[in-house]
Design a protein around this motif. Structure first.
Motif, PDB file in Angstrom:
ATOM      1  N   THR A   6       0.833  -1.211   0.000  1.00  0.00           N
ATOM      2  CA  THR A   6       0.000   0.000   0.000  1.00  0.00           C
ATOM      3  C   THR A   6       0.860   1.250   0.000  1.00  0.00           C
ATOM      4  OG1 THR A   6      -1.688  -1.197   1.233  1.00  0.00           O
ATOM      5  CG2 THR A   6      -1.853   1.183   1.201  1.00  0.00           C
ATOM      6  N   SER A   7       1.964   1.230   0.726  1.00  0.00           N
ATOM      7  CA  SER A   7       2.849   2.399   0.759  1.00  0.00           C
ATOM      8  C   SER A   7       3.483   2.632  -0.606  1.00  0.00           C
ATOM      9  CB  SER A   7       3.936   2.221   1.818  1.00  0.00           C
ATOM     10  OG  SER A   7       4.720   1.074   1.553  1.00  0.00           O
ATOM     11  N   ASP A   8       3.813   1.531  -1.311  1.00  0.00           N
ATOM     12  CA  ASP A   8       4.347   1.670  -2.667  1.00  0.00           C
ATOM     13  C   ASP A   8       3.340   2.378  -3.560  1.00  0.00           C
ATOM     14  OD1 ASP A   8       6.729   0.328  -2.149  1.00  0.00           O
ATOM     15  OD2 ASP A   8       5.859  -1.629  -2.602  1.00  0.00           O
ATOM     16  N   LEU A   9       2.071   1.961  -3.461  1.00  0.00           N
ATOM     17  CA  LEU A   9       1.031   2.547  -4.302  1.00  0.00           C
ATOM     18  C   LEU A   9       0.865   4.029  -4.013  1.00  0.00           C
ATOM     19  CD1 LEU A   9      -1.620  -0.300  -4.004  1.00  0.00           C
ATOM     20  CD2 LEU A   9      -0.066   0.113  -5.894  1.00  0.00           C
ATOM     21  N   ALA A  10       0.911   4.397  -2.758  1.00  0.00           N
ATOM     22  CA  ALA A  10       0.759   5.800  -2.385  1.00  0.00           C
ATOM     23  C   ALA A  10       1.897   6.633  -2.950  1.00  0.00           C
ATOM     24  CB  ALA A  10       0.713   5.930  -0.859  1.00  0.00           C
ATOM     25  N   ASP A  11       3.058   6.003  -3.065  1.00  0.00           N
ATOM     26  CA  ASP A  11       4.229   6.731  -3.546  1.00  0.00           C
ATOM     27  C   ASP A  11       4.216   6.947  -5.052  1.00  0.00           C
ATOM     28  OD1 ASP A  11       5.303   7.037  -1.063  1.00  0.00           O
ATOM     29  OD2 ASP A  11       6.655   5.309  -1.186  1.00  0.00           O
ATOM     30  N   TYR A  12       3.345   6.244  -5.773  1.00  0.00           N
ATOM     31  CA  TYR A  12       3.400   6.320  -7.231  1.00  0.00           C
ATOM     32  C   TYR A  12       3.256   7.747  -7.750  1.00  0.00           C
ATOM     33  CZ  TYR A  12       3.750   1.548  -8.928  1.00  0.00           C
ATOM     34  OH  TYR A  12       4.216   0.307  -9.273  1.00  0.00           O
ATOM     35  N   TYR A  13       2.457   8.552  -7.048  1.00  0.00           N
ATOM     36  CA  TYR A  13       2.267   9.928  -7.515  1.00  0.00           C
ATOM     37  C   TYR A  13       3.556  10.732  -7.443  1.00  0.00           C
ATOM     38  CZ  TYR A  13      -2.780   9.512  -7.962  1.00  0.00           C
ATOM     39  OH  TYR A  13      -4.038   9.152  -8.369  1.00  0.00           O
ATOM     40  N   SER A  14       4.483  10.336  -6.582  1.00  0.00           N
ATOM     41  CA  SER A  14       5.749  11.059  -6.455  1.00  0.00           C
ATOM     42  C   SER A  14       6.875  10.378  -7.228  1.00  0.00           C
ATOM     43  CB  SER A  14       6.146  11.178  -4.982  1.00  0.00           C
ATOM     44  OG  SER A  14       6.329   9.897  -4.409  1.00  0.00           O
ATOM     45  N   LEU A  15       6.572   9.242  -7.885  1.00  0.00           N
ATOM     46  CA  LEU A  15       7.587   8.503  -8.637  1.00  0.00           C
ATOM     47  C   LEU A  15       7.454   8.785 -10.131  1.00  0.00           C
ATOM     48  CD1 LEU A  15       7.385   5.000  -6.915  1.00  0.00           C
ATOM     49  CD2 LEU A  15       8.961   6.870  -6.410  1.00  0.00           C
ATOM     50  N   ARG A  16       8.526   8.485 -10.862  1.00  0.00           N
ATOM     51  CA  ARG A  16       8.483   8.568 -12.324  1.00  0.00           C
ATOM     52  C   ARG A  16       8.096   7.186 -12.848  1.00  0.00           C
ATOM     53  NH1 ARG A  16      12.675  11.118 -15.861  1.00  0.00           N
ATOM     54  NH2 ARG A  16      10.766  11.533 -17.019  1.00  0.00           N
ATOM     55  N   VAL A  17       6.949   7.130 -13.510  1.00  0.00           N
ATOM     56  CA  VAL A  17       6.337   5.868 -13.904  1.00  0.00           C
ATOM     57  C   VAL A  17       6.052   5.876 -15.402  1.00  0.00           C
ATOM     58  CG1 VAL A  17       4.342   4.354 -13.569  1.00  0.00           C
ATOM     59  CG2 VAL A  17       5.260   5.647 -11.630  1.00  0.00           C
TER      60      VAL A  17
END
Length: 290
Positions: A6-17
């Motif tokens: 869940t923490s990974d998913l929350a971080d997606y907005y701050s990651l380059r994907v």
């Protein structure tokens, strides 16, 4: 299948994907290792490798990341070609188990259809005055999936056209002398195989199919009825009207949103991770990965 917390998913907005890319295992120009290096150099955090009707590049890329200890997460992906009312519609599968038997069965069928199309296209191009072009395209594809892009590259290299699009416009595009109608699976079959493999099904680059808004809506309605999961609504090059339309379809039909560069090779207009930002109003596809 890639397992994300869940923490990974929350971080997606701050990651380059970037959730759509290709390697030499289909019609990209980079090996899986070279694609990984480019993604790392561009400071991507998450990359989906989505080769056409094959998953061969996934283990190569992941092994290389482990070897080099690169800070990059690979999402297992595939781009499946489907036939729909005379159009070739691509369905991206994300977060799949690449060893799933039903998916592997579909891949084998798609590869057989791809090979038949390529040999027939080669015969037609021979009649157009290009003998031996199938063998050349096959050598260029190597161990990867042979595609029309391989024929286009040979025509370009031999000086028969001055850029790749001309090969499609003059010879191998729909309605042209060497075009061969593909015998791909249906959208429903692609979605079912992706779901059996534990993944999520996304319509790839919906704005690139030369469909009217009426027909595009018809496609989305059928995709939703077949339990498709999302639309690829963010691409590096999109007009504002296209962005608004894709956003409206996502919201109206309660579909998740995906984004990707559809990277095949570097250009001035598009590259890995370029101009990709998920709109705030949508449900991102990675919300389903838990």
């Amino acid at each position: 299948m890639t397992v994300l917390s869940t923490s990974d998913l929350a971080d997606y907005y701050s990651l380059r994907v970037d959730l759509h890319s290709h390697t030499k295992c289909s019609d990209g120009t980079l090996t899986p290792q070279e694609l990984v290096e480019r993604a790392v150099n561009f400071q991507l955090n998450v990359l989906a490798i989505t080769d056409h009707d094959t998953v061969k590049g996934l283990s190569i890329a992941k092994d290389y990341i482990l070897e080099k200890n690169h800070p990059l997460t690979i999402i297992n992906g595939i781009e499946i070609s489907t036939s729909w009312h005379g159009f070739e519609i691509h369905i991206v599968g994300l977060n799949i188990d690449e060893n799933n038997q039903q998916l592997q069965t579909l891949i084998a069928s798609q590869q057989a259809a791809r090979e038949l199309r390529a040999t027939t296209m080669g015969e037609k191009l021979t009649k157009c005055g290009f003998p031996g072009i199938y063998q050349q395209a096959k050598e260029l594809a190597g161990q990867g999936s042979i595609t029309r892009a391989h024929f286009a590259k040979i025509l370009l290299q031999e000086g028969h056209v001055d850029h790749m699009q001309k090969a499609f416009d003059k010879y191998i595009g729909k309605g042209q002398r060497a075009f061969v109608k593909p015998n791909w699976c249906s959208i429903e079959e692609a979605i079912a195989a992706i779901h059996h493999a534990g993944g999520n099904a996304v319509i790839a680059h919906p704005v690139r199919y030369d469909l009217s808004t009426k027909w595009l809506r018809r496609l989305v309605v059928q995709f939703k009825a077949a339990k498709g999961d999302g639309l690829e609504i963010v691409l590096p090059q999109m007009a504002n009207e296209q962005r608004k339309l894709m956003l409206s379809f996502c919201l109206e039909y309660d579909l998740h949103a995906s984004m990707g560069s559809d990277f095949h090779y570097p250009t001035r207009w598009s590259d890995l991770g370029r101009n990709l930002r998920m709109p705030d109003q949508v449900k991102p596809i990675w919300d389903l990965w838990h």
